[in-house]
Write a protein that holds these residues in place. Structure first.
Motif: not given
Length: 377
Positions: A55, A78, A80-81
């Protein structure tokens, strides 16, 4: 289409990342790997290793700026990544498939919503759930973390309902999933590849044997009734279609004593049980991963030889490592070592593929090695 000369990115530099990198470089692509481990196996073969957390958005920005497309070695990247990268370059498979595979409850619910059968399960989120779950499910059962569990990690056997509170406490997790043990006859996996256009190809099914919850052997061709094989391929195709999946997907199945087929779990990536494809098929699962990522046509998956894949675990190194001389005395065996610097019990250090005129003979070769090494069955 993304053609040779371009650079591809992969999140994760373990053995799967290493084998992807080798396939991509053989096909003319550059590869950048993002992995926080400075000694990850893929670092030795990639064009560039970004040694940073998954991340780390500065590292992700470098991937987005220099890579034509990105994939992932494992499902626990993750979210979000993946979302960050998806907004900038092609990411295959997408974040939806990874998010579902990250959570055991979400995964099993997803399968059920598609009309596929799974082993009975229930979710534990608070103390009051213990009594309810104990009444709902039969014992013995297996208690698992909902996330980040693999190769037997993050799970406990529960023989009776009275053991459930202590087992949950030992996992040290705010929520857990309890699965009833089934009368298991066989385990096998389907490895498929799906292209950008929606074309699918299916590798020959692998019949799997586990030891202490870690994959031990994969036998190909699988000794599974053809009707069950067809049902499994249809189920795996249903999953891939529902996800609009692009890439290599593995789906694990159980066969109950009564002959009922249950979906166990999926892996949105190449799979340990598909390592036989490197030596025994026209094109490996990693070749297909590169092709699907780049929007190319999928390759021939034809089986060239019966084969048995056996994992080499770190336990073998406790006594100094495998007897390499005896191993290489067998001309049918292809050896794959991952270059990991530290051997630990249960850690996958490599694998071998034994090829022969039929799977039983290949299995006999590996059984001879087991006896020589006193390796558990």
């Amino acid at each position: 289409m993304i053609l040779p000369g371009a650079t591809l990115g992969i999140l994760g530099g373990g053995q799967l990342g290493q084998m992807f990198t080798l396939a991509a470089r053989r096909m003319g692509y550059g590869v950048w790997v993002l992995d926080p481990d400075p000694d990850c196996p893929a670092a030795a073969v990639a064009d560039r290793h970004l040694c940073a957390p998954y991340d780390d958005f500065s590292a992700l920005a470098l991937l987005a700026d220099h890579c034509a497309a990105v994939t992932a070695e494992f499902e626990n990247v993750p979210a979000s990544a993946m979302i960050y990268l998806e907004a900038r370059i092609p990411v295959r498979p997408g974040s939806t498939a990874l998010a579902i595979a990250q959570d055991r409850v979400r995964e099993k619910t997803f399968f059920q919503d598609l009309g596929l059968e799974v082993a009975p399960f229930a979710l534990l989120r608070q103390e009051d759930d213990v009594e309810l779950v104990a009444r709902k499910l039969s014992f013995p059962a297996i208690l698992k973390t909902t996330r980040f569990g693999y190769d037997g990690k993050g799970q406990q056997n529960v023989t009776t309902a009275s053991e459930l509170p202590a087992a949950w406490a030992s996992l040290n997790t705010p929520e857990a999933i309890l699965e009833s043990r089934i009368k298991l006859v066989q385990e096998f996996s389907v490895v498929l590849a799906r292209s950008v256009e929606g074309m699918m190809v299916f590798y020959p099914l692998a019949e799997n044997r586990h030891h202490h919850a870690v994959l031990d052997l994969s036998i190909v061709p699988a000794r599974i009734p053809e009707a069950l094989q067809n049902q499994a391929r249809q189920s795996a195709a249903c999953i891939a279609e529902a996800l609009n999946y692009v890439g290599v997907l593995a789906v694990e199945f159980f066969v109950e004593e009564e002959g009922r087929l249950l979906v166990n779990e999926m892996a949105p990536r190449p799979h340990n049980s598909g390592h036989y494809t490197i030596d025994a098929c026209v094109s490996s699962q990693f070749d297909q991963q590169v092709r699907a990522l780049c929007g190319l046509s999928l390759a021939d998956i034809r089986l060239l030889s019966p084969v048995v894949m056996m994992n080499l675990l770190g336990d073998l190194w406790e006594e100094g490592g495998p007897d390499w001389q005896k191993l290489f005395q067998h001309p049918q065996i292809k050896v794959h070592l991952y270059g990991k610097k530290e051997a630990r019990p249960g850690r996958k250090m490599g694998h071998v593929n034994a090829l022969s005129s039929d799977a039983e003979r290949a299995l006999a070769v590996l059984e001879t090695l087991r006896q020589d090494w006193n390796w558990p069955r």
